[in-house]
Design a protein around this motif. Structure first.
Motif, PDB file in Angstrom:
ATOM      1  N   GLU A 291       0.872  -1.174   0.000  1.00 17.30           N
ATOM      2  CA  GLU A 291       0.000   0.000   0.000  1.00 17.30           C
ATOM      3  C   GLU A 291       0.912   1.227   0.000  1.00 17.30           C
ATOM      4  O   GLU A 291       1.453   1.616   1.029  1.00 17.30           O
ATOM      5  N   TYR A 293       1.280   5.248  -1.685  1.00 13.45           N
ATOM      6  CA  TYR A 293       0.505   6.320  -2.317  1.00 13.45           C
ATOM      7  C   TYR A 293       1.365   7.417  -2.940  1.00 13.45           C
ATOM      8  O   TYR A 293       0.826   8.349  -3.531  1.00 13.45           O
ATOM      9  N   TYR A 311      -0.238  -0.588  -4.993  1.00  8.39           N
ATOM     10  CA  TYR A 311      -1.538   0.025  -5.274  1.00  8.39           C
ATOM     11  C   TYR A 311      -1.409   1.081  -6.369  1.00  8.39           C
ATOM     12  O   TYR A 311      -0.563   1.961  -6.281  1.00  8.39           O
ATOM     13  N   ASP A 312      -2.289   1.030  -7.374  1.00 10.87           N
ATOM     14  CA  ASP A 312      -2.369   2.144  -8.329  1.00 10.87           C
ATOM     15  C   ASP A 312      -3.568   2.998  -7.930  1.00 10.87           C
ATOM     16  O   ASP A 312      -4.609   2.996  -8.575  1.00 10.87           O
ATOM     17  N   LYS A 313      -3.387   3.723  -6.834  1.00  5.21           N
ATOM     18  CA  LYS A 313      -4.491   4.498  -6.280  1.00  5.21           C
ATOM     19  C   LYS A 313      -4.488   5.931  -6.785  1.00  5.21           C
ATOM     20  O   LYS A 313      -5.479   6.405  -7.344  1.00  5.21           O
ATOM     21  N   TYR A 317      -6.875   4.676 -10.185  1.00  6.81           N
ATOM     22  CA  TYR A 317      -8.111   4.714  -9.391  1.00  6.81           C
ATOM     23  C   TYR A 317      -8.690   6.122  -9.358  1.00  6.81           C
ATOM     24  O   TYR A 317      -9.886   6.329  -9.630  1.00  6.81           O
ATOM     25  N   ASP A 318      -7.857   7.097  -9.008  1.00  9.11           N
ATOM     26  CA  ASP A 318      -8.362   8.464  -8.901  1.00  9.11           C
ATOM     27  C   ASP A 318      -8.899   8.975 -10.244  1.00  9.11           C
ATOM     28  O   ASP A 318      -9.924   9.665 -10.300  1.00  9.11           O
ATOM     29  N   ARG A 321     -12.231   7.154 -11.116  1.00  7.19           N
ATOM     30  CA  ARG A 321     -13.299   7.661 -10.253  1.00  7.19           C
ATOM     31  C   ARG A 321     -13.777   9.021 -10.751  1.00  7.19           C
ATOM     32  O   ARG A 321     -14.987   9.274 -10.831  1.00  7.19           O
ATOM     33  N   ASN A 349      -4.572  -2.772  -9.859  1.00  8.87           N
ATOM     34  CA  ASN A 349      -5.733  -1.940 -10.167  1.00  8.87           C
ATOM     35  C   ASN A 349      -6.914  -2.311  -9.273  1.00  8.87           C
ATOM     36  O   ASN A 349      -7.099  -3.486  -8.926  1.00  8.87           O
ATOM     37  N   ASN A 353     -11.852  -0.877  -2.254  1.00  7.14           N
ATOM     38  CA  ASN A 353     -11.240  -1.694  -1.212  1.00  7.14           C
ATOM     39  C   ASN A 353     -11.780  -1.186   0.125  1.00  7.14           C
ATOM     40  O   ASN A 353     -12.644  -0.305   0.152  1.00  7.14           O
ATOM     41  N   GLU A 356     -11.649   2.683   0.657  1.00  6.11           N
ATOM     42  CA  GLU A 356     -12.315   3.597  -0.271  1.00  6.11           C
ATOM     43  C   GLU A 356     -13.830   3.484  -0.174  1.00  6.11           C
ATOM     44  O   GLU A 356     -14.370   2.484   0.256  1.00  6.11           O
TER      45      GLU A 356
END
Length: 565
Positions: A291, A293, A311-313, A317-318, A321, A349, A353, A356
């Motif tokens: 994890e 960021y 994590y590809d947050k 993801y952003d 979204r 991807n 989770n 979120e």
């Protein structure tokens, strides 16, 4: 590790999955609200998860953590409720790294045997098993009763007069008791006393954390002097490093297949670079998921920390979204993959989770079907892993007011609760759609179809990728802000994948550049039969740089067209 398999992770919050209680009460305790068990992951349940396309299951919350539930009958000391979030407690406030959480066992005294049986059932079902490793912080009252003989407990030999020492496992605030604006008093347990105060898990190096901090946890010391700012003390190897490596080896020996490492970037990368190779020397097929960021640290944690996946947050993801919610253009997707193109195979991807907000919540899309285009993109763009969160495939909204976790669009990780959609899908262990409504059935069918395609189609599992958007901007029959198109190619098959983020059905014309045919070594065809893999229908299309591909796209949907040469 099977590199030809695309990893599909089904994350499940273990204590919630099998809870069949219908009338849960806000802030209800274990007796009132009930709790799911490891035994609820029956062969039927695991088969249903596998049938959905999953290759791995991440059991969240396995390791023993602080709780307000009384397990003194089993020799487990009570935790002070003032330093436990929620009746059930956070699974990220570990109180014994060497034990299984008693909540999850039918017979708490047999919890480790029940865990071993879960490992066996998981593997028999054809799934691989991931658990959490929480390296950055522990519960305030951490004390291991289950540690192997001869193992020193965390903090056991600490010099508490030192704010920082590379030989200490914790950071201290000498001469100061834990205080601040926290309510440390409980009518039954009295006042929680901590003297000297330990630093809080989210890097609060003082004695006065507040309610917005991770006040229920204490920070582990890996040899970085955050207090005196004297830098890193990694030689000799800090004591905490040895203790945490031993914990990894302990769980790896139980037969698990991987670790999801919580807040890995709050632990120095040098530790991972030291520990992971040693663990993999004994268990070479283990996977490590971080994890992380901070994109500036991605390559450090992959190449120096030896993580398999991150994590590809803050990237994909952003972006997805924002596009799903109408805040951003679909053109932003291209820059996401370009920013990690050299490490793309290492990015995990996801659209949901436990941290979120749920897609179907009022805080995200308010409608799970709005994320179908994003799911197609996220799952099919490359060979890297894809993860979904239990209930996502049913449109779970996360809009309950469970207790410590308020009505925030997330499924609680702090409270005893039951998940309505999951409970109905399980249907008393039958795992069928008899109790689901039509929309839930449709969504579940979509997820099953999409996720199974990820490994049944070689072009998705191991094929090449080609972004088509650079030749489809400012065209009169494709809106680059609402549609996104790309190719996947393997062998003699190519997939043309086009999605539509608009709430209106669209007729689009997609340009295919000559460079795509040269790069992917594809023959042009004036007219060919293409099978649409989500619906199973066949369409006749042009597949040539000379003519556009004309398609009718459903609202909030997409097409995966397979062309065979």
């Amino acid at each position: 590790m099977n590199t030809t398999e695309k990893i599909i992770i089904y994350q499940v919050f273990t204590r919630l999955f099998g809870n069949t209680s219908v009338c849960c009460q806000q802030n209800g305790d274990l007796r009132t609200n009930g709790c799911g068990k490891m035994d609820d992951f029956t062969k039927q349940a695991l088969h249903a998860i596998k049938k959905m396309g999953a290759t791995h299951i991440w059991y969240t919350g396995i390791i023993a953590h602080a709780t307000q539930t009384d397990y003194t009958a089993y020799g487990i000391p009570k935790d002070h409720p003032a330093v436990v979030k929620g009746k059930a407690g956070s699974p990220y406030a570990i109180k014994d790294y060497y034990d299984v959480d008693p909540d999850l066992a039918v017979r708490p005294e047999k919890r480790m045997e029940e865990f071993a049986a879960l490992v066996e059932r998981t593997h028999e079902s054809g799934l691989k098993m991931i658990i959490d490793f929480v390296p950055n912080h522990v519960a305030r009252q951490y004390h291991s009763l289950a540690k192997p003989a001869g193992t020193k407990d965390l903090g056991e030999n600490d010099d508490k007069t030192q704010a920082f020492s590379p030989n200490n496992n914790f950071y201290y605030i000498p001469g100061q008791a834990l205080g601040g604006d926290l309510n440390l008093y409980d009518a039954e347990a009295g006042r929680y006393e901590e003297m000297p105060a330990k630093a809080t898990g989210n890097n609060r190096f003082d004695a006065t954390p507040n309610v917005n901090d991770w006040y229920e946890t204490v920070k582990l010391n890996y040899g970085v002097d955050y207090i005196g700012n004297t830098g890193c003390h990694f030689d000799p190897i800090p004591d905490t490093w040895h203790k945490m490596k031993d914990i990894l080896l302990f769980w790896a020996a139980k037969g698990i297949d991987g670790f999801r490492c919580d807040m890995a970037e709050m632990v120095p990368c040098e530790f991972w670079g030291w520990a992971i190779p040693q663990v993999k020397a004994v268990y070479p097929n283990l996977i490590f998921i971080a994890e992380v960021y901070n994109p500036n640290e991605y390559r450090n944690y992959i190449f120096n920390g030896h993580f398999d996946y991150l994590y590809d947050k803050v990237g994909l993801y952003d972006a997805l979204r924002a596009v799903t919610c109408g805040y951003a253009s679909a053109t932003s997707i291209t820059s996401c993959w370009q920013s990690v193109n050299d490490i793309w195979s290492h990015m995990l991807n996801f659209l949901e989770n436990h941290d979120e907000q749920r897609i179907a919540s009022d805080f995200f899309a308010g409608n799970p079907f709005k994320a179908i285009p994003a799911m197609i993109v996220s799952a099919c763009m490359n060979t890297n892993p894809m993860m979904i969160y239990f209930g996502q495939e049913l449109g779970e909204s996360g809009m309950d007011s469970e207790g410590f976790s308020g009505r925030d669009g997330r499924t609680t990780i702090f409270d005893y609760w039951s998940i309505d959609s999951i409970r109905r899908w399980s249907n008393h262990g039958r795992f069928n759609d008899h109790l689901l409504n039509d929309k839930e059935k449709d969504l579940h069918h979509f997820y099953t179809r999409l996720l199974t395609l990820c490994n049944s189609e070689p072009a998705i599992a191991k094929g090449e990728f080609f972004d088509l958007m650079y030749v489809n901007r400012n065209t009169w029959k494709m809106d680059e802000h609402k549609q996104y198109a790309f190719l996947r190619k393997y062998g003699k098959e190519v997939l043309l994948i086009v999605v539509n983020f608009s709430e209106m059905p669209m007729h689009v014309s997609v340009n295919l550049p000559q460079h795509a045919f040269d790069y992917l070594q594809m023959p042009a065809q004036a007219a060919c039969q293409a099978k649409e893999l989500l619906s199973g229908k066949t369409e006749t299309i042009s597949f040539s740089p000379e003519r556009t591909v004309n398609l009718d796209l459903p609202a909030l949907g997409g097409k995966i067209l397979r062309i065979t040469f």
